[in-house]
Design a protein around this motif. Sequence first.
Motif, PDB file in Angstrom:
ATOM      1  N   ARG A 115       0.853  -1.197   0.000  1.00 20.84           N
ATOM      2  CA  ARG A 115       0.000   0.000   0.000  1.00 20.84           C
ATOM      3  C   ARG A 115       0.878   1.232   0.000  1.00 20.84           C
ATOM      4  NH1 ARG A 115      -4.449   2.532   3.912  1.00 20.84           N
ATOM      5  NH2 ARG A 115      -5.431   3.738   2.272  1.00 20.84           N
ATOM      6  N   ASP A 152      -0.431   7.318  -0.839  1.00 22.84           N
ATOM      7  CA  ASP A 152      -1.605   8.004  -1.369  1.00 22.84           C
ATOM      8  C   ASP A 152      -2.840   7.108  -1.470  1.00 22.84           C
ATOM      9  OD1 ASP A 152      -0.731   6.395  -3.376  1.00 22.84           O
ATOM     10  OD2 ASP A 152      -0.558   7.972  -4.885  1.00 22.84           O
ATOM     11  N   ARG A 208      -3.104   4.135  -2.985  1.00 21.17           N
ATOM     12  CA  ARG A 208      -3.056   3.167  -4.077  1.00 21.17           C
ATOM     13  C   ARG A 208      -2.265   1.941  -3.637  1.00 21.17           C
ATOM     14  NH1 ARG A 208      -0.593   6.386  -8.930  1.00 21.17           N
ATOM     15  NH2 ARG A 208       0.959   6.723  -7.315  1.00 21.17           N
ATOM     16  N   TYR A 209      -2.317   0.883  -4.436  1.00 26.05           N
ATOM     17  CA  TYR A 209      -1.602  -0.347  -4.140  1.00 26.05           C
ATOM     18  C   TYR A 209      -0.661  -0.678  -5.300  1.00 26.05           C
ATOM     19  CZ  TYR A 209      -4.917  -1.127  -0.377  1.00 26.05           C
ATOM     20  OH  TYR A 209      -5.658  -1.003   0.768  1.00 26.05           O
ATOM     21  N   ILE A 240      -0.223  -0.720 -10.707  1.00 23.92           N
ATOM     22  CA  ILE A 240      -0.833   0.136  -9.682  1.00 23.92           C
ATOM     23  C   ILE A 240      -2.334  -0.130  -9.676  1.00 23.92           C
ATOM     24  CG2 ILE A 240      -1.320   2.518  -9.019  1.00 23.92           C
ATOM     25  CD1 ILE A 240       1.512   2.005  -8.589  1.00 23.92           C
ATOM     26  N   VAL A 284      -6.221   0.762  -7.611  1.00 22.60           N
ATOM     27  CA  VAL A 284      -7.009   1.572  -6.677  1.00 22.60           C
ATOM     28  C   VAL A 284      -8.245   0.762  -6.311  1.00 22.60           C
ATOM     29  CG1 VAL A 284      -6.213   3.800  -7.530  1.00 22.60           C
ATOM     30  CG2 VAL A 284      -8.227   2.765  -8.523  1.00 22.60           C
ATOM     31  N   MET A 308     -10.540  -4.041  -6.447  1.00 28.18           N
ATOM     32  CA  MET A 308      -9.282  -3.443  -6.891  1.00 28.18           C
ATOM     33  C   MET A 308      -9.286  -3.325  -8.411  1.00 28.18           C
ATOM     34  SD  MET A 308      -6.532  -5.110  -4.331  1.00 28.18           S
ATOM     35  CE  MET A 308      -5.290  -3.947  -4.760  1.00 28.18           C
ATOM     36  N   VAL A 350      -4.866   0.561 -12.621  1.00 27.47           N
ATOM     37  CA  VAL A 350      -4.840   1.915 -13.152  1.00 27.47           C
ATOM     38  C   VAL A 350      -3.661   2.101 -14.096  1.00 27.47           C
ATOM     39  CG1 VAL A 350      -4.593   4.345 -12.546  1.00 27.47           C
ATOM     40  CG2 VAL A 350      -5.945   2.844 -11.112  1.00 27.47           C
TER      41      VAL A 350
END
Length: 80
Positions: free
Chosen positions: A34, A37, A39-40, A61, A63, A70, A73
């Motif tokens: 994680r 910001d 995001r993962y 990435i 979100v 999930m 992105v």
Amino acid sequence: MVDVGFFGKPVPLAGQRRSTGSTVARLVVPELVRLKDGRYLLTNWMRNRCENLVPVGAQTIFVVDDYGVMVPVDSWEARC
């Protein structure tokens, strides 16, 4: 394969290949981190011959949307 006592190990017959040293498949281990910001970051790791962890494939990435799913992105390939 023929087990000949003179050679001390199995010897392949004509037209057969020698058996490889390792029959264990290399396992890809995903790591989900994680970011600050929210995001993962998904990175796939694999151990090389020297048992060091090396990244394989692309880093992605993700979100989390309104439904808790999930969604990818951005993705970029690992450069060696």
